[in-house]
Design a protein around this motif. Structure first.
Motif, PDB file in Angstrom:
ATOM      1  N   TRP A  36      10.769  -4.349   1.134  1.00 31.81           N
ATOM      2  CA  TRP A  36      11.733  -4.238   0.048  1.00 31.81           C
ATOM      3  C   TRP A  36      11.015  -3.660  -1.153  1.00 31.81           C
ATOM      4  N   PHE A  37      11.616  -2.649  -1.721  1.00 33.00           N
ATOM      5  CA  PHE A  37      11.153  -2.049  -2.962  1.00 33.00           C
ATOM      6  C   PHE A  37      12.269  -2.165  -3.984  1.00 33.00           C
ATOM      7  N   ARG A  38      11.927  -1.936  -5.234  1.00 33.01           N
ATOM      8  CA  ARG A  38      12.949  -1.915  -6.264  1.00 33.01           C
ATOM      9  C   ARG A  38      12.597  -0.870  -7.307  1.00 33.01           C
ATOM     10  N   GLN A  39      13.635  -0.396  -7.956  1.00 35.11           N
ATOM     11  CA  GLN A  39      13.439   0.599  -9.001  1.00 35.11           C
ATOM     12  C   GLN A  39      14.413   0.331 -10.126  1.00 35.11           C
ATOM     13  N   ALA A  40      13.850   0.065 -11.289  1.00 42.32           N
ATOM     14  CA  ALA A  40      14.662  -0.134 -12.481  1.00 42.32           C
ATOM     15  C   ALA A  40      14.796   1.195 -13.211  1.00 42.32           C
ATOM     16  N   PRO A  41      15.831   1.361 -14.013  1.00 44.32           N
ATOM     17  CA  PRO A  41      16.017   2.620 -14.739  1.00 44.32           C
ATOM     18  C   PRO A  41      14.789   2.974 -15.567  1.00 44.32           C
ATOM     19  N   GLY A  42      14.331   4.205 -15.418  1.00 40.92           N
ATOM     20  CA  GLY A  42      13.193   4.671 -16.194  1.00 40.92           C
ATOM     21  C   GLY A  42      11.842   4.204 -15.703  1.00 40.92           C
ATOM     22  N   LYS A  43      11.836   3.497 -14.576  1.00 39.85           N
ATOM     23  CA  LYS A  43      10.580   2.984 -14.040  1.00 39.85           C
ATOM     24  C   LYS A  43      10.346   3.517 -12.631  1.00 39.85           C
ATOM     25  N   GLU A  44       9.104   3.442 -12.209  1.00 40.08           N
ATOM     26  CA  GLU A  44       8.759   3.873 -10.866  1.00 40.08           C
ATOM     27  C   GLU A  44       9.192   2.832  -9.838  1.00 40.08           C
ATOM     28  N   ARG A  45       9.396   3.309  -8.619  1.00 44.08           N
ATOM     29  CA  ARG A  45       9.725   2.390  -7.542  1.00 44.08           C
ATOM     30  C   ARG A  45       8.505   1.524  -7.241  1.00 44.08           C
ATOM     31  N   GLU A  46       8.733   0.227  -7.076  1.00 42.75           N
ATOM     32  CA  GLU A  46       7.621  -0.680  -6.838  1.00 42.75           C
ATOM     33  C   GLU A  46       7.880  -1.559  -5.621  1.00 42.75           C
ATOM     34  N   GLY A  47       6.805  -1.870  -4.921  1.00 48.16           N
ATOM     35  CA  GLY A  47       6.915  -2.739  -3.764  1.00 48.16           C
ATOM     36  C   GLY A  47       7.139  -4.173  -4.198  1.00 48.16           C
ATOM     37  N   VAL A  48       8.029  -4.856  -3.497  1.00 44.24           N
ATOM     38  CA  VAL A  48       8.364  -6.239  -3.809  1.00 44.24           C
ATOM     39  C   VAL A  48       7.830  -7.175  -2.734  1.00 44.24           C
ATOM     40  N   ALA A  49       8.164  -6.869  -1.483  1.00 40.26           N
ATOM     41  CA  ALA A  49       7.756  -7.728  -0.369  1.00 40.26           C
ATOM     42  C   ALA A  49       7.768  -6.913   0.908  1.00 40.26           C
ATOM     43  N   VAL A  50       6.818  -7.217   1.784  1.00 42.64           N
ATOM     44  CA  VAL A  50       6.750  -6.509   3.057  1.00 42.64           C
ATOM     45  C   VAL A  50       6.494  -7.503   4.173  1.00 42.64           C
ATOM     46  N   ILE A  51       6.872  -7.108   5.387  1.00 40.49           N
ATOM     47  CA  ILE A  51       6.636  -7.944   6.548  1.00 40.49           C
ATOM     48  C   ILE A  51       6.223  -7.068   7.726  1.00 40.49           C
ATOM     49  N   HIS A  52       5.196  -7.527   8.435  1.00 39.47           N
ATOM     50  CA  HIS A  52       4.801  -6.851   9.662  1.00 39.47           C
ATOM     51  C   HIS A  52       5.671  -7.425  10.779  1.00 39.47           C
ATOM     52  N   THR A  53       6.418  -6.553  11.442  1.00 38.19           N
ATOM     53  CA  THR A  53       7.420  -7.053  12.376  1.00 38.19           C
ATOM     54  C   THR A  53       6.811  -7.701  13.605  1.00 38.19           C
ATOM     55  N   GLY A  54       5.570  -7.331  13.924  1.00 39.87           N
ATOM     56  CA  GLY A  54       4.948  -7.910  15.106  1.00 39.87           C
ATOM     57  C   GLY A  54       4.336  -9.277  14.858  1.00 39.87           C
ATOM     58  N   SER A  55       3.654  -9.422  13.728  1.00 36.83           N
ATOM     59  CA  SER A  55       2.914 -10.658  13.457  1.00 36.83           C
ATOM     60  C   SER A  55       3.606 -11.578  12.459  1.00 36.83           C
ATOM     61  N   ASP A  56       4.647 -11.090  11.796  1.00 38.95           N
ATOM     62  CA  ASP A  56       5.329 -11.831  10.719  1.00 38.95           C
ATOM     63  C   ASP A  56       4.455 -11.989   9.470  1.00 38.95           C
ATOM     64  N   ALA A  57       3.345 -11.270   9.403  1.00 35.58           N
ATOM     65  CA  ALA A  57       2.532 -11.316   8.184  1.00 35.58           C
ATOM     66  C   ALA A  57       3.325 -10.738   7.026  1.00 35.58           C
ATOM     67  N   THR A  58       3.163 -11.338   5.857  1.00 36.04           N
ATOM     68  CA  THR A  58       3.913 -10.894   4.683  1.00 36.04           C
ATOM     69  C   THR A  58       2.986 -10.633   3.506  1.00 36.04           C
ATOM     70  N   HIS A  59       3.461  -9.784   2.617  1.00 40.53           N
ATOM     71  CA  HIS A  59       2.762  -9.510   1.363  1.00 40.53           C
ATOM     72  C   HIS A  59       3.807  -9.465   0.268  1.00 40.53           C
ATOM     73  N   TYR A  60       3.410  -9.918  -0.923  1.00 37.68           N
ATOM     74  CA  TYR A  60       4.337  -9.941  -2.037  1.00 37.68           C
ATOM     75  C   TYR A  60       3.690  -9.360  -3.284  1.00 37.68           C
ATOM     76  N   ALA A  61       4.503  -8.762  -4.117  1.00 35.75           N
ATOM     77  CA  ALA A  61       4.047  -8.382  -5.445  1.00 35.75           C
ATOM     78  C   ALA A  61       3.779  -9.650  -6.241  1.00 35.75           C
ATOM     79  N   GLU A  62       2.809  -9.570  -7.137  1.00 35.08           N
ATOM     80  CA  GLU A  62       2.408 -10.769  -7.882  1.00 35.08           C
ATOM     81  C   GLU A  62       3.563 -11.409  -8.642  1.00 35.08           C
ATOM     82  N   ASP A  63       4.427 -10.598  -9.216  1.00 36.71           N
ATOM     83  CA  ASP A  63       5.457 -11.171 -10.089  1.00 36.71           C
ATOM     84  C   ASP A  63       6.640 -11.767  -9.336  1.00 36.71           C
ATOM     85  N   VAL A  64       6.630 -11.692  -7.996  1.00 35.90           N
ATOM     86  CA  VAL A  64       7.703 -12.331  -7.242  1.00 35.90           C
ATOM     87  C   VAL A  64       7.185 -13.447  -6.342  1.00 35.90           C
TER      88      VAL A  64
END
Length: 125
Positions: A36-64
């Motif tokens: 999942w990424f997000r983009q606010a008006p006037g800002k760059e697209r940023e990564g929010v959360a990711v998941i590896h579909t095989g292992s279920d490993a996840t990563h999150y942006a610090e602010d979420v």
């Protein structure tokens, strides 16, 4: 080829919760990573959360971290983003993304080949 369709965007008050869904359809290989990424008006697209579909490993942006949770349903080829304790700064268009290959930097938009059309999340004070 992977097609991604997001849903669940809405307007909510600060402190509230919202769940986003992303359904993936593919005629080839199952994505290795979904994000999942997000983009606010006037800002760059940023990564929010990711998941590896095989292992279920996840990563999150610090602010979420601690507020958002990414999960998947392999049988439905879907990923979800559960968002709690929403803040006004979470307001953005949220995009689902998928990668079929290897990913070195999971929260980098350049790692993903397929994107959904986006769903709007608006958090009001």
């Amino acid at each position: 080829q992977v097609q991604l369709v997001e849903s669940g965007g809405a307007s909510v008050q600060a402190g509230g919760s919202l769940a986003l869904s992303c359904a993936a359809s593919t005629l080839t290989y199952r994505p290795n990573w979904m994000a999942w990424f997000r983009q606010a008006p006037g800002k760059e697209r940023e990564g929010v959360a990711v998941i590896h579909t095989g292992s279920d490993a996840t990563h999150y942006a610090e602010d979420v971290k601690g507020r958002f949770t990414i999960s998947q349903d392999k049988a439905k080829n879907s990923v979800y983003l559960q968002m709690t304790s929403l803040k006004t700064e979470d307001t953005a268009t949220y995009y689902c993304a998928a990668s079929l290959g290897l990913v070195l930097y999971p929260l980098s938009s350049s790692a993903y080949d397929y994107w959904g059309q986006g769903t709007q999340v608006t958090v009001s004070s």
